[in-house]
Design an enzyme around this catalytic site. Sequence first.
Site, PDB file in Angstrom:
ATOM      1  N   GLY A  88       0.836  -1.196   0.000  1.00 28.63           N
ATOM      2  CA  GLY A  88       0.000   0.000   0.000  1.00 28.63           C
ATOM      3  C   GLY A  88       0.865   1.237   0.000  1.00 28.63           C
ATOM      4  CB  THR A 116       5.290   5.639   1.476  1.00 27.47           C
ATOM      5  OG1 THR A 116       5.798   4.972   0.316  1.00 27.47           O
ATOM      6  CG2 THR A 116       6.445   5.948   2.411  1.00 27.47           C
ATOM      7  CB  THR A 146      -0.725   2.917   4.833  1.00 27.97           C
ATOM      8  OG1 THR A 146      -1.520   3.855   4.123  1.00 27.97           O
ATOM      9  CG2 THR A 146      -1.622   2.009   5.646  1.00 27.97           C
ATOM     10  CB  CYS A 185       3.201  -0.114  -7.270  1.00 30.33           C
ATOM     11  SG  CYS A 185       3.264  -1.888  -7.572  1.00 30.33           S
ATOM     12  CD  GLU A 224       4.930  -8.972  -1.456  1.00 30.07           C
ATOM     13  OE1 GLU A 224       4.617  -8.601  -2.589  1.00 30.07           O
ATOM     14  OE2 GLU A 224       4.139  -8.951  -0.482  1.00 30.07           O
TER      15      GLU A 224
HETATM   16  P1  NDP Z   1      -3.269   2.331   1.364  1.00 31.53           P
HETATM   17  O1  NDP Z   1      -1.972   2.403   2.052  1.00 31.53           O
HETATM   18  O2  NDP Z   1      -4.242   3.429   1.561  1.00 31.53           O
HETATM   19  O3  NDP Z   1      -4.042   1.000   1.748  1.00 31.53           O
HETATM   20  C1  NDP Z   1      -3.509  -0.298   1.566  1.00 31.53           C
HETATM   21  C2  NDP Z   1      -4.231  -1.258   2.496  1.00 31.53           C
HETATM   22  O4  NDP Z   1      -3.925  -0.931   3.846  1.00 31.53           O
HETATM   23  C3  NDP Z   1      -5.738  -1.200   2.394  1.00 31.53           C
HETATM   24  O5  NDP Z   1      -6.276  -2.488   2.632  1.00 31.53           O
HETATM   25  C4  NDP Z   1      -6.089  -0.253   3.514  1.00 31.53           C
HETATM   26  O6  NDP Z   1      -7.413  -0.376   3.917  1.00 31.53           O
HETATM   27  C5  NDP Z   1      -5.119  -0.704   4.578  1.00 31.53           C
HETATM   28  N1  NDP Z   1      -4.837   0.264   5.611  1.00 31.53           N
HETATM   29  C6  NDP Z   1      -4.993   1.604   5.577  1.00 31.53           C
HETATM   30  N2  NDP Z   1      -4.622   2.162   6.766  1.00 31.53           N
HETATM   31  C7  NDP Z   1      -4.211   1.135   7.550  1.00 31.53           C
HETATM   32  C8  NDP Z   1      -3.697   1.053   8.887  1.00 31.53           C
HETATM   33  N3  NDP Z   1      -3.527   2.138   9.628  1.00 31.53           N
HETATM   34  N4  NDP Z   1      -3.365  -0.154   9.363  1.00 31.53           N
HETATM   35  C9  NDP Z   1      -3.508  -1.263   8.616  1.00 31.53           C
HETATM   36  N5  NDP Z   1      -4.011  -1.255   7.360  1.00 31.53           N
HETATM   37  C10 NDP Z   1      -4.343  -0.070   6.821  1.00 31.53           C
HETATM   38  O7  NDP Z   1      -2.922   2.133  -0.173  1.00 31.53           O
HETATM   39  P2  NDP Z   1      -3.926   2.156  -1.392  1.00 31.53           P
HETATM   40  O8  NDP Z   1      -4.954   1.095  -1.197  1.00 31.53           O
HETATM   41  O9  NDP Z   1      -4.355   3.563  -1.616  1.00 31.53           O
HETATM   42  O10 NDP Z   1      -2.977   1.661  -2.584  1.00 31.53           O
HETATM   43  C11 NDP Z   1      -2.201   2.516  -3.337  1.00 31.53           C
HETATM   44  C12 NDP Z   1      -0.773   2.527  -2.849  1.00 31.53           C
HETATM   45  O11 NDP Z   1      -0.247   1.204  -2.866  1.00 31.53           O
HETATM   46  C13 NDP Z   1       0.148   3.343  -3.724  1.00 31.53           C
HETATM   47  O12 NDP Z   1       0.987   4.121  -2.911  1.00 31.53           O
HETATM   48  C14 NDP Z   1       0.962   2.295  -4.463  1.00 31.53           C
HETATM   49  O13 NDP Z   1       2.228   2.726  -4.879  1.00 31.53           O
HETATM   50  C15 NDP Z   1       1.055   1.217  -3.443  1.00 31.53           C
HETATM   51  N6  NDP Z   1       1.353  -0.053  -4.078  1.00 31.53           N
HETATM   52  C16 NDP Z   1       2.599  -0.598  -3.911  1.00 31.53           C
HETATM   53  C17 NDP Z   1       2.929  -1.780  -4.547  1.00 31.53           C
HETATM   54  C18 NDP Z   1       4.264  -2.419  -4.343  1.00 31.53           C
HETATM   55  O14 NDP Z   1       4.411  -3.582  -4.695  1.00 31.53           O
HETATM   56  N7  NDP Z   1       5.247  -1.728  -3.774  1.00 31.53           N
HETATM   57  C19 NDP Z   1       1.968  -2.475  -5.422  1.00 31.53           C
HETATM   58  C20 NDP Z   1       0.697  -1.823  -5.500  1.00 31.53           C
HETATM   59  C21 NDP Z   1       0.403  -0.643  -4.849  1.00 31.53           C
HETATM   60  P3  NDP Z   1      -8.516   0.657   3.320  1.00 31.53           P
HETATM   61  O15 NDP Z   1      -8.541   0.497   1.863  1.00 31.53           O
HETATM   62  O16 NDP Z   1      -9.736   0.231   3.972  1.00 31.53           O
HETATM   63  O17 NDP Z   1      -8.045   2.025   3.747  1.00 31.53           O
END
Ligand code: NDP
Length: 483
Positions: free
Chosen positions: A228, A230, A232, A284, A463
Amino acid sequence: MIMEIIKNYTGGMLKDPISGAYIDNYEPATGQIYSKIPQSSEADVEEAVVAAKKAFDGWSGLTPEERAAWLEKIAAAIEARMDIFVNAESRDNGKPVKLAAKVDIPRAVSNFRFYARATTQYASESHHFPGKVINYTLRQPLGVVGCISPWNLPLYLFSWKIAPALAAGNTVVAKPSEITPYTAFLLSQVCMDIGLPPGVLNIIHGLGNEAGSAIVGHPDVKAISFTGGTRTGQSIARIAAPMFKKMSLELGGKNPNIIFADCNYEKMLQTTIQSSFANQGQICLCGSRIFVERPLYEQFKADFVRKVSQLKTGDPVDDKNQLGAVVSQAHKEKILSYIELAKQEGGTILTGGYPIYPEGRCRDGWFIAPTVIEGLSFDCRTNQEEIFGPVVTIMPFDTEEEVLLYANSVPYGLAAVLWTENLSRAHRMAELIEAGIVWVNCWLLRDLRTPFGGVKQSGVGREGGFEALDFFTEPKNVCIQYG
Ligand code: NDP
Protein backbone atom coordinates in the site's frame (compact mmCIF):
# COMPACT_ATOMS: atom_id res chain seq x y z
CA MET A 1 -31.10 -3.00 -8.21
CA ILE A 2 -30.45 -5.67 -5.58
CA MET A 3 -27.77 -4.52 -3.15
CA GLU A 4 -25.19 -7.25 -2.67
CA ILE A 5 -23.99 -7.77 0.87
CA ILE A 6 -20.39 -8.87 1.30
CA LYS A 7 -19.54 -10.86 4.42
CA ASN A 8 -16.47 -11.67 6.40
CA TYR A 9 -15.05 -15.20 6.13
CA THR A 10 -14.07 -16.45 9.56
CA GLY A 11 -13.57 -20.00 10.80
CA GLY A 12 -14.82 -21.37 7.48
CA MET A 13 -18.11 -19.43 7.57
CA LEU A 14 -19.50 -16.24 6.10
CA LYS A 15 -20.31 -13.81 8.90
CA ASP A 16 -21.86 -10.40 9.41
CA PRO A 17 -19.69 -7.90 11.27
CA ILE A 18 -20.29 -8.13 15.02
CA SER A 19 -21.25 -4.44 15.18
CA GLY A 20 -23.75 -4.88 12.33
CA ALA A 21 -22.21 -1.85 10.58
CA TYR A 22 -21.65 -1.81 6.82
CA ILE A 23 -19.81 0.50 4.40
CA ASP A 24 -20.91 1.43 0.88
CA ASN A 25 -19.02 -0.09 -2.02
CA TYR A 26 -18.99 1.87 -5.28
CA GLU A 27 -18.67 0.93 -8.93
CA PRO A 28 -16.08 3.45 -10.20
CA ALA A 29 -17.37 3.37 -13.79
CA THR A 30 -20.84 4.58 -12.74
CA GLY A 31 -20.12 6.29 -9.43
CA GLN A 32 -23.01 4.27 -7.94
CA ILE A 33 -23.14 2.16 -4.77
CA TYR A 34 -23.67 -1.47 -5.69
CA SER A 35 -22.77 -3.44 -2.60
CA LYS A 36 -22.19 -3.16 1.13
CA ILE A 37 -19.17 -4.43 2.98
CA PRO A 38 -18.70 -5.17 6.67
CA GLN A 39 -17.19 -2.37 8.70
CA SER A 40 -15.31 -4.84 10.84
CA SER A 41 -13.87 -3.94 14.21
CA GLU A 42 -11.33 -5.32 16.65
CA ALA A 43 -13.93 -7.88 17.77
CA ASP A 44 -14.19 -9.39 14.27
CA VAL A 45 -10.40 -9.52 14.00
CA GLU A 46 -10.23 -11.21 17.40
CA GLU A 47 -12.67 -13.88 16.22
CA ALA A 48 -10.64 -14.42 13.05
CA VAL A 49 -7.36 -14.71 14.97
CA VAL A 50 -8.91 -17.25 17.34
CA ALA A 51 -10.11 -19.31 14.36
CA ALA A 52 -6.68 -19.05 12.70
CA LYS A 53 -4.89 -20.15 15.89
CA LYS A 54 -7.21 -23.13 16.22
CA ALA A 55 -6.49 -24.15 12.62
CA PHE A 56 -2.72 -23.74 12.86
CA ASP A 57 -1.67 -27.13 14.24
CA GLY A 58 -3.67 -29.03 11.65
CA TRP A 59 -2.55 -26.89 8.72
CA SER A 60 1.13 -26.67 9.67
CA GLY A 61 1.08 -30.42 10.33
CA LEU A 62 0.22 -31.21 6.70
CA THR A 63 3.03 -32.19 4.38
CA PRO A 64 4.06 -29.59 1.78
CA GLU A 65 2.43 -31.81 -0.87
CA GLU A 66 -0.86 -31.79 1.02
CA ARG A 67 -0.84 -28.02 1.38
CA ALA A 68 0.14 -27.72 -2.27
CA ALA A 69 -2.90 -29.79 -3.22
CA TRP A 70 -5.17 -27.30 -1.41
CA LEU A 71 -3.57 -24.36 -3.19
CA GLU A 72 -3.97 -26.15 -6.52
CA LYS A 73 -7.65 -26.63 -5.68
CA ILE A 74 -8.07 -22.93 -4.99
CA ALA A 75 -6.33 -22.08 -8.28
CA ALA A 76 -8.51 -24.49 -10.24
CA ALA A 77 -11.69 -23.20 -8.61
CA ILE A 78 -10.84 -19.59 -9.50
CA GLU A 79 -10.01 -20.69 -13.02
CA ALA A 80 -13.35 -22.48 -13.31
CA ARG A 81 -15.10 -19.20 -12.38
CA MET A 82 -12.83 -17.03 -14.53
CA ASP A 83 -15.59 -14.91 -16.09
CA ILE A 84 -17.23 -14.22 -12.76
CA PHE A 85 -13.95 -13.12 -11.20
CA VAL A 86 -12.94 -11.04 -14.24
CA ASN A 87 -16.21 -9.13 -14.40
CA ALA A 88 -16.28 -8.63 -10.64
CA GLU A 89 -12.74 -7.22 -10.61
CA SER A 90 -13.50 -4.82 -13.41
CA ARG A 91 -16.75 -3.66 -11.80
CA ASP A 92 -15.18 -3.18 -8.38
CA ASN A 93 -12.03 -1.41 -9.53
CA GLY A 94 -12.99 0.37 -12.76
CA LYS A 95 -10.30 -1.38 -14.80
CA PRO A 96 -11.08 -2.60 -18.33
CA VAL A 97 -12.58 -6.10 -18.37
CA LYS A 98 -9.96 -7.11 -20.92
CA LEU A 99 -7.17 -6.14 -18.50
CA ALA A 100 -8.70 -8.13 -15.64
CA ALA A 101 -9.05 -11.07 -18.06
CA LYS A 102 -5.47 -10.81 -19.31
CA VAL A 103 -3.62 -9.85 -16.14
CA ASP A 104 -5.42 -9.73 -12.81
CA ILE A 105 -7.27 -13.01 -12.51
CA PRO A 106 -4.88 -15.26 -14.47
CA ARG A 107 -2.09 -13.90 -12.30
CA ALA A 108 -4.04 -14.65 -9.10
CA VAL A 109 -4.42 -18.24 -10.35
CA SER A 110 -0.68 -18.34 -11.09
CA ASN A 111 0.14 -17.07 -7.60
CA PHE A 112 -1.63 -20.03 -5.98
CA ARG A 113 -0.14 -22.49 -8.50
CA PHE A 114 3.33 -21.06 -8.22
CA TYR A 115 3.41 -21.34 -4.42
CA ALA A 116 1.81 -24.78 -4.51
CA ARG A 117 4.84 -25.91 -6.50
CA ALA A 118 7.39 -23.73 -4.72
CA THR A 119 6.60 -25.18 -1.31
CA THR A 120 7.35 -28.68 -2.53
CA GLN A 121 10.76 -27.48 -3.78
CA TYR A 122 11.71 -25.41 -0.74
CA ALA A 123 14.81 -26.73 1.00
CA SER A 124 16.73 -25.56 4.03
CA GLU A 125 20.47 -25.34 4.60
CA SER A 126 22.97 -27.41 6.51
CA HIS A 127 26.53 -26.54 7.54
CA HIS A 128 28.91 -29.37 8.12
CA PHE A 129 32.34 -29.86 9.77
CA PRO A 130 33.09 -33.40 8.55
CA GLY A 131 33.49 -35.88 11.38
CA LYS A 132 32.66 -33.29 14.06
CA VAL A 133 29.54 -31.17 13.87
CA ILE A 134 26.50 -30.72 11.69
CA ASN A 135 24.19 -27.72 11.79
CA TYR A 136 20.92 -27.77 9.98
CA THR A 137 18.27 -25.10 9.64
CA LEU A 138 14.62 -25.80 10.27
CA ARG A 139 12.23 -23.47 8.46
CA GLN A 140 9.12 -23.36 10.62
CA PRO A 141 5.89 -21.49 9.93
CA LEU A 142 5.30 -18.44 12.10
CA GLY A 143 1.72 -19.12 13.22
CA VAL A 144 -1.04 -16.65 12.41
CA VAL A 145 0.05 -13.98 9.93
CA GLY A 146 -1.66 -10.83 8.63
CA CYS A 147 -1.90 -9.93 4.94
CA ILE A 148 -3.13 -6.46 3.94
CA SER A 149 -3.44 -5.43 0.30
CA PRO A 150 -4.37 -2.35 -1.77
CA TRP A 151 -7.05 -1.61 -4.38
CA ASN A 152 -5.08 -1.30 -7.60
CA LEU A 153 -4.57 -5.02 -8.38
CA PRO A 154 -7.03 -6.41 -5.86
CA LEU A 155 -7.00 -10.22 -6.14
CA TYR A 156 -3.57 -10.29 -7.79
CA LEU A 157 -1.87 -8.68 -4.79
CA PHE A 158 -4.13 -10.30 -2.18
CA SER A 159 -3.21 -13.76 -3.48
CA TRP A 160 0.46 -12.80 -3.89
CA LYS A 161 0.59 -12.66 -0.08
CA ILE A 162 -1.91 -15.30 0.93
CA ALA A 163 -0.49 -18.03 -1.31
CA PRO A 164 3.08 -18.07 0.13
CA ALA A 165 1.78 -17.55 3.68
CA LEU A 166 -0.44 -20.63 3.41
CA ALA A 167 2.11 -22.63 1.44
CA ALA A 168 4.65 -22.15 4.22
CA GLY A 169 2.21 -23.58 6.78
CA ASN A 170 0.84 -20.43 8.38
CA THR A 171 -2.80 -19.61 8.91
CA VAL A 172 -3.91 -16.22 7.70
CA VAL A 173 -6.06 -13.26 8.64
CA ALA A 174 -6.27 -11.10 5.54
CA LYS A 175 -7.83 -7.76 4.69
CA PRO A 176 -8.39 -6.53 1.15
CA SER A 177 -8.79 -2.83 0.46
CA GLU A 178 -12.18 -1.60 1.54
CA ILE A 179 -12.40 0.10 -1.87
CA THR A 180 -12.12 -3.19 -3.81
CA PRO A 181 -13.38 -6.04 -1.61
CA TYR A 182 -15.38 -8.06 -4.09
CA THR A 183 -12.98 -10.64 -5.49
CA ALA A 184 -11.69 -11.35 -1.97
CA PHE A 185 -15.31 -12.14 -1.10
CA LEU A 186 -15.50 -14.46 -4.13
CA LEU A 187 -12.30 -16.10 -2.91
CA SER A 188 -13.96 -16.85 0.43
CA GLN A 189 -16.80 -18.55 -1.45
CA VAL A 190 -14.24 -20.59 -3.39
CA CYS A 191 -12.58 -21.70 -0.14
CA MET A 192 -15.95 -22.81 1.23
CA ASP A 193 -16.85 -24.64 -1.99
CA ILE A 194 -13.63 -26.65 -2.02
CA GLY A 195 -13.89 -27.33 1.74
CA LEU A 196 -10.67 -25.63 2.82
CA PRO A 197 -10.29 -26.49 6.53
CA PRO A 198 -12.03 -23.80 8.66
CA GLY A 199 -9.79 -21.04 10.01
CA VAL A 200 -6.88 -21.65 7.63
CA LEU A 201 -7.75 -18.49 5.70
CA ASN A 202 -9.88 -15.75 7.26
CA ILE A 203 -10.91 -12.66 5.33
CA ILE A 204 -11.95 -9.57 7.23
CA HIS A 205 -13.39 -6.57 5.41
CA GLY A 206 -13.37 -3.02 6.66
CA LEU A 207 -11.46 0.19 7.04
CA GLY A 208 -7.70 0.30 7.22
CA ASN A 209 -7.52 2.31 10.41
CA GLU A 210 -10.01 -0.01 12.16
CA ALA A 211 -9.86 -3.59 10.87
CA GLY A 212 -6.39 -3.16 9.32
CA SER A 213 -4.75 -1.71 12.39
CA ALA A 214 -6.48 -4.30 14.61
CA ILE A 215 -4.74 -7.04 12.59
CA VAL A 216 -1.41 -5.21 12.78
CA GLY A 217 -1.68 -4.66 16.53
CA HIS A 218 -2.97 -8.10 17.50
CA PRO A 219 -0.35 -9.77 19.73
CA ASP A 220 -1.03 -13.22 18.22
CA VAL A 221 -0.41 -12.09 14.64
CA LYS A 222 3.25 -12.84 14.16
CA ALA A 223 4.01 -11.12 10.86
CA ILE A 224 2.51 -8.46 8.61
CA SER A 225 2.78 -8.56 4.87
CA PHE A 226 1.53 -5.22 3.60
CA THR A 227 1.25 -3.57 0.20
CA GLY A 228 0.00 0.00 0.00
CA GLY A 229 1.01 3.61 0.43
CA THR A 230 4.25 4.70 2.12
CA ARG A 231 2.42 6.69 4.79
CA THR A 232 0.27 3.67 5.73
CA GLY A 233 3.45 1.58 5.80
CA GLN A 234 4.93 4.02 8.30
CA SER A 235 1.93 3.79 10.61
CA ILE A 236 1.98 -0.01 10.39
CA ALA A 237 5.69 -0.04 11.25
CA ARG A 238 5.03 2.23 14.24
CA ILE A 239 2.71 -0.41 15.70
CA ALA A 240 4.42 -3.60 14.56
CA ALA A 241 8.09 -2.72 15.12
CA PRO A 242 7.92 -2.34 18.93
CA MET A 243 6.12 -5.70 19.00
CA PHE A 244 9.06 -7.21 17.04
CA LYS A 245 6.82 -8.58 14.33
CA LYS A 246 8.28 -9.57 11.01
CA MET A 247 7.24 -7.06 8.37
CA SER A 248 7.27 -7.06 4.61
CA LEU A 249 6.29 -3.61 3.37
CA GLU A 250 5.73 -3.01 -0.34
CA LEU A 251 5.07 0.71 -0.67
CA GLY A 252 4.75 3.58 -3.13
CA GLY A 253 6.86 4.50 -6.12
CA LYS A 254 7.74 7.23 -8.59
CA ASN A 255 9.43 5.18 -11.24
CA PRO A 256 11.72 6.54 -13.96
CA ASN A 257 11.45 5.42 -17.58
CA ILE A 258 14.83 6.22 -19.18
CA ILE A 259 14.97 6.23 -22.97
CA PHE A 260 18.25 6.45 -24.86
CA ALA A 261 18.38 7.48 -28.51
CA ASP A 262 19.78 4.08 -29.54
CA CYS A 263 16.71 2.17 -28.34
CA ASN A 264 14.47 -0.08 -30.40
CA TYR A 265 12.11 2.81 -31.12
CA GLU A 266 8.88 1.07 -32.07
CA LYS A 267 9.07 -1.44 -29.23
CA MET A 268 9.90 1.34 -26.77
CA LEU A 269 7.02 3.52 -27.94
CA GLN A 270 4.47 0.75 -27.73
CA THR A 271 5.67 -0.43 -24.33
CA THR A 272 5.90 3.11 -22.95
CA ILE A 273 2.19 3.61 -23.68
CA GLN A 274 1.56 0.52 -21.54
CA SER A 275 4.02 1.37 -18.79
CA SER A 276 2.48 4.84 -18.50
CA PHE A 277 -1.24 4.13 -18.68
CA ALA A 278 -2.02 0.46 -18.01
CA ASN A 279 -4.70 0.23 -15.31
CA GLN A 280 -5.11 4.04 -15.63
CA GLY A 281 -1.52 4.42 -14.40
CA GLN A 282 -2.52 2.81 -11.11
CA ILE A 283 0.17 0.14 -11.04
CA CYS A 284 2.97 0.68 -8.55
CA LEU A 285 5.38 -0.29 -11.37
CA CYS A 286 4.20 2.25 -13.95
CA GLY A 287 6.92 4.62 -15.17
CA SER A 288 5.56 8.07 -14.38
CA ARG A 289 8.68 10.13 -15.15
CA ILE A 290 9.86 9.68 -18.73
CA PHE A 291 13.40 10.87 -19.46
CA VAL A 292 14.38 10.94 -23.14
CA GLU A 293 17.86 11.46 -24.56
CA ARG A 294 17.85 14.84 -26.29
CA PRO A 295 18.46 13.73 -29.93
CA LEU A 296 15.28 11.61 -29.69
CA TYR A 297 13.20 13.98 -27.58
CA GLU A 298 11.20 15.89 -30.23
CA GLN A 299 10.43 12.78 -32.26
CA PHE A 300 9.38 10.88 -29.13
CA LYS A 301 7.25 13.77 -27.90
CA ALA A 302 5.36 14.05 -31.21
CA ASP A 303 4.75 10.30 -31.58
CA PHE A 304 3.96 9.65 -27.93
CA VAL A 305 1.52 12.54 -27.59
CA ARG A 306 -0.22 11.56 -30.84
CA LYS A 307 -0.62 7.95 -29.68
CA VAL A 308 -1.73 8.90 -26.17
CA SER A 309 -4.35 11.30 -27.50
CA GLN A 310 -5.76 8.41 -29.55
CA LEU A 311 -6.26 6.18 -26.49
CA LYS A 312 -9.90 5.64 -25.66
CA THR A 313 -11.16 6.11 -22.11
CA GLY A 314 -14.60 4.95 -21.03
CA ASP A 315 -16.84 2.06 -20.00
CA PRO A 316 -14.54 -0.76 -18.81
CA VAL A 317 -16.84 -3.41 -20.29
CA ASP A 318 -16.36 -1.96 -23.80
CA ASP A 319 -13.29 -3.60 -25.33
CA LYS A 320 -12.67 -0.56 -27.52
CA ASN A 321 -11.57 1.39 -24.44
CA GLN A 322 -7.95 1.12 -23.36
CA LEU A 323 -8.52 3.03 -20.11
CA GLY A 324 -11.35 2.59 -17.63
CA ALA A 325 -12.25 4.58 -14.51
CA VAL A 326 -9.92 5.55 -11.70
CA VAL A 327 -10.79 3.84 -8.46
CA SER A 328 -12.68 6.46 -6.43
CA GLN A 329 -14.00 9.99 -6.38
CA ALA A 330 -11.35 10.94 -3.82
CA HIS A 331 -8.59 9.46 -5.94
CA LYS A 332 -9.90 11.24 -9.04
CA GLU A 333 -9.77 14.54 -7.17
CA LYS A 334 -6.26 13.81 -5.96
CA ILE A 335 -5.05 13.12 -9.51
CA LEU A 336 -6.73 16.27 -10.87
CA SER A 337 -5.17 18.32 -8.06
CA TYR A 338 -1.73 17.10 -9.16
CA ILE A 339 -2.50 18.18 -12.74
CA GLU A 340 -3.34 21.65 -11.36
CA LEU A 341 -0.13 21.62 -9.34
CA ALA A 342 1.85 20.72 -12.47
CA LYS A 343 0.42 23.78 -14.23
CA GLN A 344 1.29 26.00 -11.25
CA GLU A 345 4.81 24.61 -11.32
CA GLY A 346 5.17 25.74 -14.95
CA GLY A 347 4.27 22.50 -16.73
CA THR A 348 2.59 22.42 -20.13
CA ILE A 349 -0.17 19.86 -20.67
CA LEU A 350 0.54 18.27 -24.06
CA THR A 351 -2.55 16.05 -24.04
CA GLY A 352 -5.29 15.17 -21.54
CA GLY A 353 -5.40 16.97 -18.22
CA TYR A 354 -9.19 16.86 -17.76
CA PRO A 355 -11.95 14.59 -16.43
CA ILE A 356 -14.10 12.66 -18.90
CA TYR A 357 -17.85 12.11 -18.60
CA PRO A 358 -18.76 9.34 -21.05
CA GLU A 359 -22.28 9.19 -22.40
CA GLY A 360 -24.68 6.56 -21.13
CA ARG A 361 -24.37 4.44 -18.02
CA CYS A 362 -20.90 5.81 -17.15
CA ARG A 363 -21.74 9.53 -17.21
CA ASP A 364 -21.26 9.81 -13.41
CA GLY A 365 -18.16 7.59 -13.35
CA TRP A 366 -14.64 8.67 -12.43
CA PHE A 367 -12.63 9.01 -15.64
CA ILE A 368 -9.55 11.07 -16.47
CA ALA A 369 -8.00 11.52 -19.91
CA PRO A 370 -4.45 10.14 -20.14
CA THR A 371 -2.21 13.11 -19.53
CA VAL A 372 1.30 14.03 -20.68
CA ILE A 373 3.09 17.02 -19.18
CA GLU A 374 6.40 18.67 -20.15
CA GLY A 375 8.45 21.61 -19.01
CA LEU A 376 8.86 20.66 -15.36
CA SER A 377 12.08 20.45 -13.37
CA PHE A 378 13.11 17.03 -12.08
CA ASP A 379 12.84 18.18 -8.48
CA CYS A 380 9.43 19.88 -8.48
CA ARG A 381 6.62 18.29 -6.44
CA THR A 382 4.89 16.86 -9.53
CA ASN A 383 8.09 14.94 -10.30
CA GLN A 384 8.81 13.92 -6.71
CA GLU A 385 5.44 12.81 -5.29
CA GLU A 386 3.45 9.72 -6.22
CA ILE A 387 0.34 10.61 -8.28
CA PHE A 388 -0.74 7.04 -9.09
CA GLY A 389 -2.97 7.92 -12.02
CA PRO A 390 -2.90 8.36 -15.82
CA VAL A 391 -0.37 11.18 -15.66
CA VAL A 392 3.24 11.18 -16.89
CA THR A 393 5.86 13.87 -17.33
CA ILE A 394 8.45 13.94 -20.12
CA MET A 395 11.84 15.59 -19.97
CA PRO A 396 15.02 15.59 -22.11
CA PHE A 397 18.51 14.70 -20.83
CA ASP A 398 22.02 14.81 -22.27
CA THR A 399 24.23 12.44 -20.28
CA GLU A 400 24.04 9.26 -18.21
CA GLU A 401 25.17 11.18 -15.12
CA GLU A 402 22.41 13.74 -15.56
CA VAL A 403 19.63 11.20 -15.99
CA LEU A 404 20.88 9.16 -13.03
CA LEU A 405 20.65 12.29 -10.91
CA TYR A 406 17.05 12.80 -12.07
CA ALA A 407 16.10 9.14 -11.68
CA ASN A 408 17.54 8.77 -8.19
CA SER A 409 16.37 12.16 -6.89
CA VAL A 410 13.04 10.86 -5.49
CA PRO A 411 12.49 9.36 -2.03
CA TYR A 412 11.20 6.19 -3.71
CA GLY A 413 13.03 3.28 -5.33
CA LEU A 414 10.62 0.62 -6.55
CA ALA A 415 11.16 0.02 -10.26
CA ALA A 416 12.85 1.55 -13.30
CA VAL A 417 12.65 1.02 -17.05
CA LEU A 418 15.69 1.45 -19.28
CA TRP A 419 15.69 1.56 -23.08
CA THR A 420 19.02 1.15 -24.88
CA GLU A 421 20.65 -1.28 -27.31
CA ASN A 422 24.05 -0.59 -25.74
CA LEU A 423 24.81 -3.61 -23.57
CA SER A 424 27.52 -1.97 -21.47
CA ARG A 425 25.36 1.02 -20.75
CA ALA A 426 22.44 -1.20 -19.79
CA HIS A 427 24.54 -3.03 -17.19
CA ARG A 428 26.19 0.17 -15.96
CA MET A 429 22.90 2.00 -15.51
CA ALA A 430 21.07 -0.98 -14.01
CA GLU A 431 23.74 -1.13 -11.32
CA LEU A 432 23.46 2.58 -10.48
CA ILE A 433 19.71 3.08 -10.51
CA GLU A 434 18.25 3.07 -7.00
CA ALA A 435 15.41 0.58 -7.40
CA GLY A 436 14.45 -2.94 -6.44
CA ILE A 437 13.58 -3.87 -10.02
CA VAL A 438 15.12 -2.66 -13.30
CA TRP A 439 13.54 -3.64 -16.60
CA VAL A 440 15.78 -3.29 -19.64
CA ASN A 441 13.97 -3.05 -23.00
CA CYS A 442 10.76 -4.40 -21.48
CA TRP A 443 8.23 -3.67 -18.76
CA LEU A 444 6.21 -5.77 -16.35
CA LEU A 445 7.83 -8.96 -17.57
CA ARG A 446 7.47 -10.98 -14.39
CA ASP A 447 9.12 -14.25 -13.46
CA LEU A 448 7.55 -15.20 -10.13
CA ARG A 449 10.84 -16.72 -8.93
CA THR A 450 12.57 -13.33 -8.83
CA PRO A 451 12.77 -11.03 -5.77
CA PHE A 452 10.13 -8.31 -5.82
CA GLY A 453 10.24 -5.13 -3.73
CA GLY A 454 11.66 -1.67 -3.35
CA VAL A 455 14.41 0.36 -1.72
CA LYS A 456 14.27 3.71 0.11
CA GLN A 457 10.67 4.69 0.88
CA SER A 458 9.33 2.03 -1.48
CA GLY A 459 9.57 -0.52 1.27
CA VAL A 460 11.50 -3.17 3.11
CA GLY A 461 11.67 -6.88 2.41
CA ARG A 462 11.15 -8.84 -0.76
CA GLU A 463 8.27 -10.90 -2.07
CA GLY A 464 8.41 -13.53 -4.80
CA GLY A 465 10.10 -16.88 -5.18
CA PHE A 466 11.67 -18.41 -2.10
CA GLU A 467 12.06 -14.91 -0.59
CA ALA A 468 8.38 -14.99 0.39
CA LEU A 469 8.72 -18.48 1.88
CA ASP A 470 11.74 -17.22 3.84
CA PHE A 471 9.64 -14.31 5.10
CA PHE A 472 6.77 -16.53 6.17
CA THR A 473 9.01 -18.97 8.06
CA GLU A 474 11.34 -18.67 11.03
CA PRO A 475 14.78 -20.25 10.61
CA LYS A 476 15.91 -22.33 13.57
CA ASN A 477 19.45 -23.67 13.68
CA VAL A 478 20.01 -27.12 15.18
CA CYS A 479 23.63 -27.91 16.03
CA ILE A 480 24.69 -31.54 16.65
CA GLN A 481 28.12 -32.57 17.78
CA TYR A 482 29.12 -36.11 16.92
CA GLY A 483 32.32 -38.02 16.35
P1 NDP B 1 -3.27 2.33 1.36
O1 NDP B 1 -1.97 2.40 2.05
O2 NDP B 1 -4.24 3.43 1.56
O3 NDP B 1 -4.04 1.00 1.75
C1 NDP B 1 -3.51 -0.30 1.57
C2 NDP B 1 -4.23 -1.26 2.50
O4 NDP B 1 -3.93 -0.93 3.85
C3 NDP B 1 -5.74 -1.20 2.39
O5 NDP B 1 -6.28 -2.49 2.63
C4 NDP B 1 -6.09 -0.25 3.51
O6 NDP B 1 -7.41 -0.38 3.92
C5 NDP B 1 -5.12 -0.70 4.58
N1 NDP B 1 -4.84 0.26 5.61
C6 NDP B 1 -4.99 1.60 5.58
N2 NDP B 1 -4.62 2.16 6.77
C7 NDP B 1 -4.21 1.13 7.55
C8 NDP B 1 -3.70 1.05 8.89
N3 NDP B 1 -3.53 2.14 9.63
N4 NDP B 1 -3.37 -0.15 9.36
C9 NDP B 1 -3.51 -1.26 8.62
N5 NDP B 1 -4.01 -1.25 7.36
C10 NDP B 1 -4.34 -0.07 6.82
O7 NDP B 1 -2.92 2.13 -0.17
P2 NDP B 1 -3.93 2.16 -1.39
O8 NDP B 1 -4.95 1.09 -1.20
O9 NDP B 1 -4.35 3.56 -1.62
O10 NDP B 1 -2.98 1.66 -2.58
C11 NDP B 1 -2.20 2.52 -3.34
C12 NDP B 1 -0.77 2.53 -2.85
O11 NDP B 1 -0.25 1.20 -2.87
C13 NDP B 1 0.15 3.34 -3.72
O12 NDP B 1 0.99 4.12 -2.91
C14 NDP B 1 0.96 2.29 -4.46
O13 NDP B 1 2.23 2.73 -4.88
C15 NDP B 1 1.05 1.22 -3.44
N6 NDP B 1 1.35 -0.05 -4.08
C16 NDP B 1 2.60 -0.60 -3.91
C17 NDP B 1 2.93 -1.78 -4.55
C18 NDP B 1 4.26 -2.42 -4.34
O14 NDP B 1 4.41 -3.58 -4.70
N7 NDP B 1 5.25 -1.73 -3.77
C19 NDP B 1 1.97 -2.48 -5.42
C20 NDP B 1 0.70 -1.82 -5.50
C21 NDP B 1 0.40 -0.64 -4.85
P3 NDP B 1 -8.52 0.66 3.32
O15 NDP B 1 -8.54 0.50 1.86
O16 NDP B 1 -9.74 0.23 3.97
O17 NDP B 1 -8.04 2.03 3.75
